[in-house]
Motif scaffolding. Structure first.
Motif, PDB file in Angstrom:
ATOM      1  N   TYR A  83      -7.852  -0.445  -0.503  1.00  0.00           N
ATOM      2  CA  TYR A  83      -7.455   0.626  -1.424  1.00  0.00           C
ATOM      3  C   TYR A  83      -8.598   1.622  -1.501  1.00  0.00           C
ATOM      4  CZ  TYR A  83      -4.976   2.752  -5.356  1.00  0.00           C
ATOM      5  OH  TYR A  83      -4.272   3.611  -6.156  1.00  0.00           O
ATOM      6  N   ASP A  84      -8.331   2.858  -1.050  1.00  0.00           N
ATOM      7  CA  ASP A  84      -9.410   3.841  -1.011  1.00  0.00           C
ATOM      8  C   ASP A  84      -9.101   5.081  -1.854  1.00  0.00           C
ATOM      9  OD1 ASP A  84      -7.375   4.713   0.767  1.00  0.00           O
ATOM     10  OD2 ASP A  84      -8.810   5.985   1.814  1.00  0.00           O
ATOM     11  N   MET A  85      -8.113   4.967  -2.745  1.00  0.00           N
ATOM     12  CA  MET A  85      -7.786   6.068  -3.661  1.00  0.00           C
ATOM     13  C   MET A  85      -8.502   5.844  -4.994  1.00  0.00           C
ATOM     14  SD  MET A  85      -5.633   7.946  -1.873  1.00  0.00           S
ATOM     15  CE  MET A  85      -4.555   8.864  -2.976  1.00  0.00           C
ATOM     16  N   VAL A  86      -8.325   6.769  -5.935  1.00  0.00           N
ATOM     17  CA  VAL A  86      -8.860   6.587  -7.286  1.00  0.00           C
ATOM     18  C   VAL A  86      -8.141   5.413  -7.935  1.00  0.00           C
ATOM     19  CG1 VAL A  86      -9.154   7.640  -9.552  1.00  0.00           C
ATOM     20  CG2 VAL A  86      -9.414   9.036  -7.490  1.00  0.00           C
ATOM     21  N   LYS A  87      -8.884   4.470  -8.454  1.00  0.00           N
ATOM     22  CA  LYS A  87      -8.284   3.233  -8.965  1.00  0.00           C
ATOM     23  C   LYS A  87      -7.663   3.460 -10.350  1.00  0.00           C
ATOM     24  CE  LYS A  87     -11.468   0.239  -6.442  1.00  0.00           C
ATOM     25  NZ  LYS A  87     -12.087   1.356  -5.708  1.00  0.00           N
ATOM     26  N   PRO A  88      -6.362   3.243 -10.492  1.00  0.00           N
ATOM     27  CA  PRO A  88      -5.710   3.396 -11.800  1.00  0.00           C
ATOM     28  C   PRO A  88      -6.156   2.306 -12.772  1.00  0.00           C
ATOM     29  CG  PRO A  88      -4.175   2.500 -10.194  1.00  0.00           C
ATOM     30  CD  PRO A  88      -5.413   2.871  -9.444  1.00  0.00           C
ATOM     31  N   GLU A  89      -6.259   2.661 -14.043  1.00  0.00           N
ATOM     32  CA  GLU A  89      -6.704   1.694 -15.055  1.00  0.00           C
ATOM     33  C   GLU A  89      -5.685   0.589 -15.291  1.00  0.00           C
ATOM     34  OE1 GLU A  89      -7.671   3.808 -18.588  1.00  0.00           O
ATOM     35  OE2 GLU A  89      -9.398   4.848 -17.720  1.00  0.00           O
ATOM     36  N   SER A  90      -4.442   0.817 -14.879  1.00  0.00           N
ATOM     37  CA  SER A  90      -3.387  -0.170 -15.109  1.00  0.00           C
ATOM     38  C   SER A  90      -3.406  -1.312 -14.093  1.00  0.00           C
ATOM     39  CB  SER A  90      -2.024   0.523 -15.076  1.00  0.00           C
ATOM     40  OG  SER A  90      -1.909   1.325 -13.912  1.00  0.00           O
ATOM     41  N   ILE A  91      -4.312  -1.230 -13.110  1.00  0.00           N
ATOM     42  CA  ILE A  91      -4.428  -2.288 -12.096  1.00  0.00           C
ATOM     43  C   ILE A  91      -5.827  -2.890 -12.154  1.00  0.00           C
ATOM     44  CG2 ILE A  91      -4.445  -2.798  -9.618  1.00  0.00           C
ATOM     45  CD1 ILE A  91      -2.402  -0.660  -9.196  1.00  0.00           C
ATOM     46  N   ILE A  92      -5.891  -4.221 -12.053  1.00  0.00           N
ATOM     47  CA  ILE A  92      -7.165  -4.923 -11.997  1.00  0.00           C
ATOM     48  C   ILE A  92      -7.483  -5.211 -10.528  1.00  0.00           C
ATOM     49  CG2 ILE A  92      -8.398  -7.027 -12.629  1.00  0.00           C
ATOM     50  CD1 ILE A  92      -6.661  -7.164 -15.132  1.00  0.00           C
ATOM     51  N   TYR A  98       1.280   0.662   3.458  1.00  0.00           N
ATOM     52  CA  TYR A  98       0.034   1.118   2.825  1.00  0.00           C
ATOM     53  C   TYR A  98       0.302   1.861   1.517  1.00  0.00           C
ATOM     54  CZ  TYR A  98      -4.772   2.915   2.757  1.00  0.00           C
ATOM     55  OH  TYR A  98      -6.064   3.202   2.408  1.00  0.00           O
ATOM     56  N   ASN A  99       1.327   2.731   1.524  1.00  0.00           N
ATOM     57  CA  ASN A  99       1.587   3.565   0.351  1.00  0.00           C
ATOM     58  C   ASN A  99       2.441   2.872  -0.698  1.00  0.00           C
ATOM     59  OD1 ASN A  99       3.796   3.724   2.183  1.00  0.00           O
ATOM     60  ND2 ASN A  99       4.578   5.519   1.130  1.00  0.00           N
ATOM     61  N   GLU A 100       2.768   1.598  -0.492  1.00  0.00           N
ATOM     62  CA  GLU A 100       3.620   0.882  -1.439  1.00  0.00           C
ATOM     63  C   GLU A 100       2.880  -0.180  -2.239  1.00  0.00           C
ATOM     64  OE1 GLU A 100       7.854   1.099   1.016  1.00  0.00           O
ATOM     65  OE2 GLU A 100       6.569  -0.677   1.230  1.00  0.00           O
ATOM     66  N   VAL A 101       1.621  -0.456  -1.892  1.00  0.00           N
ATOM     67  CA  VAL A 101       0.923  -1.579  -2.518  1.00  0.00           C
ATOM     68  C   VAL A 101       0.635  -1.320  -3.996  1.00  0.00           C
ATOM     69  CG1 VAL A 101      -0.069  -2.443  -0.371  1.00  0.00           C
ATOM     70  CG2 VAL A 101      -1.306  -0.720  -1.681  1.00  0.00           C
ATOM     71  N   GLU A 102       0.334  -0.075  -4.348  1.00  0.00           N
ATOM     72  CA  GLU A 102       0.054   0.225  -5.755  1.00  0.00           C
ATOM     73  C   GLU A 102       1.286  -0.041  -6.618  1.00  0.00           C
ATOM     74  OE1 GLU A 102      -0.883   4.123  -8.548  1.00  0.00           O
ATOM     75  OE2 GLU A 102      -1.739   4.050  -6.522  1.00  0.00           O
ATOM     76  N   HIS A 103       2.440   0.414  -6.143  1.00  0.00           N
ATOM     77  CA  HIS A 103       3.683   0.183  -6.891  1.00  0.00           C
ATOM     78  C   HIS A 103       3.984  -1.309  -7.005  1.00  0.00           C
ATOM     79  CE1 HIS A 103       7.800   0.660  -8.307  1.00  0.00           C
ATOM     80  NE2 HIS A 103       8.183  -0.155  -7.341  1.00  0.00           N
ATOM     81  N   ALA A 104       3.735  -2.055  -5.915  1.00  0.00           N
ATOM     82  CA  ALA A 104       3.998  -3.492  -5.940  1.00  0.00           C
ATOM     83  C   ALA A 104       3.163  -4.185  -7.003  1.00  0.00           C
ATOM     84  CB  ALA A 104       3.718  -4.093  -4.566  1.00  0.00           C
ATOM     85  N   ALA A 105       1.898  -3.766  -7.158  1.00  0.00           N
ATOM     86  CA  ALA A 105       1.016  -4.374  -8.157  1.00  0.00           C
ATOM     87  C   ALA A 105       1.455  -4.021  -9.574  1.00  0.00           C
ATOM     88  CB  ALA A 105      -0.420  -3.920  -7.929  1.00  0.00           C
TER      89      ALA A 105
END
Length: 303
Positions: free
Chosen positions: A158-167, A139-146
């Motif tokens: 994904y239920d955190m604040v969405k970073p602008e660097s990910i679509i 769960y905590n690795e998906v953002e880094h993978a993207a």
């Protein structure tokens, strides 16, 4: 000590990667099209270059060392990124052959997993010489993978604040769940609601690393998170001890062999609903293959 990668090092790393992926020298022979003595010599040369022991081999069978595990994971990242680079380069010439890496969050509902499978099959039928490499992440690795460039797409909630660097491409489905405990837990009878006079600080809870803290807050109370786990699968054993309560997806519990040993508690106070997404870094080239996969996934998750 290795200070700079050379072309010969890449070849040695590919041999090690195949051996580690196949969990043994013999199993790697047909993959590498090499005989065992040559594979062994390549691994030995790589170990000399890195000044590390990567694996043990002998009567006890093949076993990677801790250092070997680290090298294997980093090698996987390098080769995934390289395959993605080659694929994106080909797409500039309208050549969509090659390997696509899809990362799935661990613990996805079976309907989503089946939809991914059907979407992969659809893309392989439509485009020639396309191969999919499907991997899982916590769960905590998906953002880094993207973001890292090691994969093309990530399928996850994904239920955190969405970073602008990910679509984020929203899927018409979600993961829904609630608070669970073992049947032996003191709160097991509180199915409809946890009484106001119950002090939740007296009942330790287990959390999921990377999940938004907002999930642990009820109407006016919050769960007493005492420890964390990295996935729903590894969170379950702690709950089954009868010592912890924890949030779990309903579909996960319903399909798990030990699901009958769990009880949903608290009514609607600690329920959650996490929207599913297909995620990619903004540097990912959205070619027709990836667009087709996303469209198909959006369709199949509703079937």
């Amino acid at each position: 000590m290795l200070n700079r990668l050379q072309e010969s090092d890449i070849k040695l790393l590919r041999v090690f990667f195949a051996v580690a992926s196949c969990n043994g020298f013999t199993a790697a022979e047909p993959v590498l099209r090499m005989q065992r003595p040559n594979i062994s010599a390549a691994i030995k040369k790589l170990e000399e270059r890195l000044e590390l022991v990567l694996c043990h081999r002998g009567r006890g069978g093949f076993q990677m060392t801790k250092e070997g595990e680290v090298v294997f994971q980093e090698t996987k990242r390098i080769f995934n990124a390289f395959d993605n680079f080659v694929f994106n380069l080909k797409s500039l010439h309208d050549d969509y052959s090659g390997h696509i890496t899809i990362v799935l969050m661990s613990g996805l509902p079976m309907n989503v997993v089946k939809a991914v499978s059907r979407s992969v099959k659809s893309a392989m039928d439509k485009f020639e010489d396309i191969h999919f490499n499907v991997q899982t992440r916590l769960y905590n690795e998906v953002e880094h993978a993207a973001l890292s460039g090691e994969c093309h797409l990530v399928v996850s909630c994904y239920d955190m604040v969405k970073p602008e660097s990910i679509i984020f491409h929203e899927l018409p489905c979600s993961i829904e769940g609630q608070l669970y405990c073992a049947k032996s837990h003191a709160l097991a009878k509180c199915i409809e609601a946890i009484p106001d006079n119950v002090n939740l600080k007296e009942h330790p809870a287990i959390g999921i690393t990377g999940m938004s803290p907002a999930n642990y807050i009820g109407d006016e109370r919050r769960l007493n998170i005492q420890t964390f786990s990295d996935s729903y699968e590894s969170c379950l054993p702690a709950i089954l001890t009868g010592e912890y309560v924890g949030l779990l997806p309903d579909a996960f519990v319903e399909t798990h062999p030990f699901g009958d040993d769990l009880v949903p508690i608290g009514g609607s106070e600690f329920t959650f609903k996490h929207t599913m997404y297909v995620m990619n870094g903004k540097n990912t080239r959205m070619n027709p293959v990836l667009k087709h996969f996303i469209r198909e996934l959006e369709y199949f998750v509703t079937q």
